[in-house]
Design a protein around this motif. Structure first.
Motif, PDB file in Angstrom:
ATOM      1  N   UNK A   1       0.582  -1.060  -0.032  1.00  0.00           N
ATOM      2  CA  UNK A   1      -0.326   0.104  -0.167  1.00  0.00           C
ATOM      3  C   UNK A   1       1.043   1.925  -0.273  1.00  0.00           C
ATOM      4  N   UNK A   2       2.191   1.611   0.208  1.00  0.00           N
ATOM      5  CA  UNK A   2       3.014   2.511  -0.029  1.00  0.00           C
ATOM      6  C   UNK A   2       2.617   3.468  -0.975  1.00  0.00           C
ATOM      7  N   UNK A   3       2.621   2.904  -2.204  1.00  0.00           N
ATOM      8  CA  UNK A   3       2.010   3.984  -2.859  1.00  0.00           C
ATOM      9  C   UNK A   3       1.418   4.817  -3.234  1.00  0.00           C
ATOM     10  N   UNK A   4      -0.174   3.551  -2.848  1.00  0.00           N
ATOM     11  CA  UNK A   4      -1.291   4.122  -2.809  1.00  0.00           C
ATOM     12  C   UNK A   4      -1.374   5.109  -1.376  1.00  0.00           C
ATOM     13  N   UNK A   5      -1.052   5.044  -0.960  1.00  0.00           N
ATOM     14  CA  UNK A   5      -1.194   5.537   0.600  1.00  0.00           C
ATOM     15  C   UNK A   5      -0.225   7.357   0.194  1.00  0.00           C
ATOM     16  N   UNK A   6       0.477   7.321  -0.855  1.00  0.00           N
ATOM     17  CA  UNK A   6       1.404   8.611  -1.267  1.00  0.00           C
ATOM     18  C   UNK A   6       0.696   9.277  -1.917  1.00  0.00           C
ATOM     19  N   UNK A   7       0.163   8.275  -2.916  1.00  0.00           N
ATOM     20  CA  UNK A   7      -0.328   8.826  -4.321  1.00  0.00           C
ATOM     21  C   UNK A   7      -2.146   8.625  -4.485  1.00  0.00           C
ATOM     22  N   UNK A   8      -2.400   8.408  -4.138  1.00  0.00           N
ATOM     23  CA  UNK A   8      -4.763   8.649  -3.656  1.00  0.00           C
ATOM     24  C   UNK A   8      -4.814   8.716  -2.071  1.00  0.00           C
ATOM     25  N   UNK A   9      -3.855   9.644  -1.457  1.00  0.00           N
ATOM     26  CA  UNK A   9      -4.563   9.538   0.100  1.00  0.00           C
ATOM     27  C   UNK A   9      -5.935   9.645   0.386  1.00  0.00           C
ATOM     28  N   UNK A  10      -6.961  10.205  -0.771  1.00  0.00           N
ATOM     29  CA  UNK A  10      -8.168   9.949  -0.462  1.00  0.00           C
ATOM     30  C   UNK A  10      -8.992   8.699  -0.443  1.00  0.00           C
ATOM     31  N   UNK A  11      -8.687   7.749  -0.355  1.00  0.00           N
ATOM     32  CA  UNK A  11      -8.822   7.189  -1.376  1.00  0.00           C
ATOM     33  C   UNK A  11      -7.815   5.623   0.276  1.00  0.00           C
ATOM     34  N   UNK A  12      -6.739   5.919   0.436  1.00  0.00           N
ATOM     35  CA  UNK A  12      -5.635   4.887   1.146  1.00  0.00           C
ATOM     36  C   UNK A  12      -5.506   5.487   1.972  1.00  0.00           C
ATOM     37  N   UNK A  13      -5.649   6.901   2.555  1.00  0.00           N
ATOM     38  CA  UNK A  13      -5.283   7.382   3.464  1.00  0.00           C
ATOM     39  C   UNK A  13      -5.004   6.941   4.930  1.00  0.00           C
ATOM     40  N   UNK A  14      -6.431   5.819   5.513  1.00  0.00           N
ATOM     41  CA  UNK A  14      -7.042   5.515   6.420  1.00  0.00           C
ATOM     42  C   UNK A  14      -5.609   4.438   6.389  1.00  0.00           C
ATOM     43  N   UNK A  15      -5.092   4.046   5.385  1.00  0.00           N
ATOM     44  CA  UNK A  15      -4.387   2.387   5.308  1.00  0.00           C
ATOM     45  C   UNK A  15      -2.954   2.340   5.934  1.00  0.00           C
ATOM     46  N   UNK A  16      -2.531   1.132   6.536  1.00  0.00           N
ATOM     47  CA  UNK A  16      -1.228   1.550   7.374  1.00  0.00           C
ATOM     48  C   UNK A  16       0.363   1.083   5.934  1.00  0.00           C
ATOM     49  N   UNK A  17       0.395   1.808   5.442  1.00  0.00           N
ATOM     50  CA  UNK A  17       1.798   1.889   4.632  1.00  0.00           C
ATOM     51  C   UNK A  17       2.679   1.163   4.304  1.00  0.00           C
ATOM     52  N   UNK A  18       2.434  -0.208   3.617  1.00  0.00           N
ATOM     53  CA  UNK A  18       3.056  -1.159   3.839  1.00  0.00           C
ATOM     54  C   UNK A  18       3.849  -1.483   2.216  1.00  0.00           C
TER      55      UNK A  18
ATOM     56  N   UNK B   1       0.547 -14.591   4.780  1.00  0.00           N
ATOM     57  CA  UNK B   1       0.525 -13.298   4.589  1.00  0.00           C
ATOM     58  C   UNK B   1      -0.407 -12.186   4.654  1.00  0.00           C
ATOM     59  N   UNK B   2      -1.684 -13.492   5.130  1.00  0.00           N
ATOM     60  CA  UNK B   2      -2.932 -13.259   5.199  1.00  0.00           C
ATOM     61  C   UNK B   2      -2.495 -12.609   7.401  1.00  0.00           C
ATOM     62  N   UNK B   3      -1.970 -13.002   8.241  1.00  0.00           N
ATOM     63  CA  UNK B   3      -1.722 -12.724   9.386  1.00  0.00           C
ATOM     64  C   UNK B   3      -0.458 -11.468   9.351  1.00  0.00           C
ATOM     65  N   UNK B   4      -0.199 -11.124   8.936  1.00  0.00           N
ATOM     66  CA  UNK B   4       0.544  -9.806   8.403  1.00  0.00           C
ATOM     67  C   UNK B   4      -0.166  -8.709   7.828  1.00  0.00           C
ATOM     68  N   UNK B   5      -1.151  -8.811   6.897  1.00  0.00           N
ATOM     69  CA  UNK B   5      -2.521  -8.481   7.028  1.00  0.00           C
ATOM     70  C   UNK B   5      -3.129  -7.837   7.469  1.00  0.00           C
ATOM     71  N   UNK B   6      -3.128  -8.961   7.903  1.00  0.00           N
ATOM     72  CA  UNK B   6      -4.493  -8.616   9.098  1.00  0.00           C
ATOM     73  C   UNK B   6      -3.941  -8.058  10.631  1.00  0.00           C
ATOM     74  N   UNK B   7      -2.708  -7.479  10.867  1.00  0.00           N
ATOM     75  CA  UNK B   7      -2.310  -6.987  12.372  1.00  0.00           C
ATOM     76  C   UNK B   7      -2.065  -5.748  11.129  1.00  0.00           C
ATOM     77  N   UNK B   8      -1.841  -5.149   9.923  1.00  0.00           N
ATOM     78  CA  UNK B   8      -1.030  -4.104  10.342  1.00  0.00           C
ATOM     79  C   UNK B   8      -2.300  -2.919   9.475  1.00  0.00           C
ATOM     80  N   UNK B   9      -3.749  -4.150   8.668  1.00  0.00           N
ATOM     81  CA  UNK B   9      -4.366  -3.195   8.322  1.00  0.00           C
ATOM     82  C   UNK B   9      -5.782  -3.959   9.355  1.00  0.00           C
ATOM     83  N   UNK B  10      -5.508  -3.280   9.910  1.00  0.00           N
ATOM     84  CA  UNK B  10      -6.630  -3.535  10.796  1.00  0.00           C
ATOM     85  C   UNK B  10      -7.516  -3.653  11.378  1.00  0.00           C
ATOM     86  N   UNK B  11      -8.659  -2.384  10.133  1.00  0.00           N
ATOM     87  CA  UNK B  11      -9.688  -2.791   9.629  1.00  0.00           C
ATOM     88  C   UNK B  11     -10.695  -3.570   8.802  1.00  0.00           C
ATOM     89  N   UNK B  12      -9.380  -4.169   8.195  1.00  0.00           N
ATOM     90  CA  UNK B  12      -9.843  -5.139   6.957  1.00  0.00           C
ATOM     91  C   UNK B  12      -9.734  -6.516   7.510  1.00  0.00           C
TER      92      UNK B  12
END
Length: 298
Positions: free
Chosen positions: A126-143, A277-288
């Motif tokens: 998500x790092x590129x999404x958080x930085x380039x599309x903050x309106x949509x991905x601003x609440x995501x953890x940057x990974x 991988x799913x465990x890491x995703x769940x750990x860092x993206x708390x809303x998913x």
């Protein structure tokens, strides 16, 4: 012959066997808990006495048994992934806008060593999404993620590659995934170890490389490891005992250091890599949820 293992739980077992007692281990606290039906052993090494007893640095070590997943229980994958994610989250820094760098150690061309690179295939990056599309991905953890390869194919130490990436993106934490060695075939691809002490790649197979730890990278380093091999010397010591002399073992192995892995290791690695991988995703993206993550990455 020395028994070889990367698991703190097994080091504790070895100490108890050598001491012929199961009483309290000096400098070490251990307890068992259930997390979403997943049996988890939590070991805390508190001081130098504990370090010397278990041959590991001070910190927390969690060994999770993947029984619900392996037994194909109802929602076994989801429950196990949520258990792994929940425990991993407890080890991560409590910083809402943290940048996480996930490192997949190992050689994808060698199946027992491929778990690290394969984990990255199921990660939500998500790092590129958080930085380039903050309106949509601003609440995501940057990974961000990197698979640095191995010295024999790149000419570069894994730590050298990752250090260069870390200096560029300045993560708040590293999650490093690697294959481990166990003393027991029963634990191969059936257990998972989480620790906040980092990891030394290759140490389980007599090929230790540069360490991944806070002292080297300046940020917390969380290690996620799954045992994929057993050292032959350890196997012989546990099951053959005094019937095998070092000379007989050397003759049996052709004078080489050898490891053992199950014949269905490819299927096991694919399964456990996706789980990590799913465990890491769940750990860092708390809303998913698991379903949300599957929608994005599968």
């Amino acid at each position: 012959m020395a028994r070889r293992t990367d698991l703190a739980l097994e080091e504790k077992e070895l100490w108890e066997e050598s001491a012929q007692e199961t009483t309290e281990l000096p400098g070490v606290l251990a307890r068992e808990i259930q997390v979403n039906g997943v049996k988890t052993t939590v070991i805390r090494i508190l001081d130098e006495q504990g370090e010397q007893a278990l041959h590991k640095p001070k910190g927390r070590y969690l060994t999770m048994e993947l029984t619900p997943l392996l037994n194909r229980e109802a929602q076994g994958f989801q429950r196990t992934a949520e258990a792994v994610g929940g425990q991993l989250r407890r080890l991560l820094p409590d910083k809402p806008d943290a940048t996480i760098l996930v490192v997949g150690l190992g050689n994808e061309a060698i199946t027992p060593d491929a778990v690290g690179p394969l984990v990255l295939k199921h990660l939500l990056i998500t790092r590129h999404l958080v930085s380039q599309m903050p309106d949509f991905f601003g609440d995501y953890c940057s990974v961000a993620a990197v698979a640095p390869g191995v010295l024999g194919t790149t000419g570069l130490e894994s730590a050298e590659v990752v250090r260069g990436v870390a200096e560029r993106i300045k993560p708040d934490c590293l999650i490093v995934v690697d294959a481990l060695a166990s003393r027991s075939l029963d634990r191969v691809c059936t257990t998972l170890q989480l620790t906040d002490t980092g990891i030394t790649p290759g140490s389980g197979i007599h090929n230790a490389r540069d360490a991944f730890c806070r002292e080297e990278f300046g940020v917390p380093v969380i290690a996620v490891g799954v045992p994929t091999v057993v050292d032959v010397e350890t196997l012989v010591e546990d099951y053959g005992g005094s019937t095998f002399s070092p000379e007989r073992l050397a003759a049996l192995c052709g004078g080489q250091k050898m490891i053992v892995t199950p014949r269905d290791i490819d299927a096991r690695i694919a399964q456990v890599s996706k789980l990590i991988a799913y465990g890491i995703n769940l750990a860092v993206q708390k809303s998913l949820s698991v379903e949300d993550i599957a929608y994005f990455v599968e």
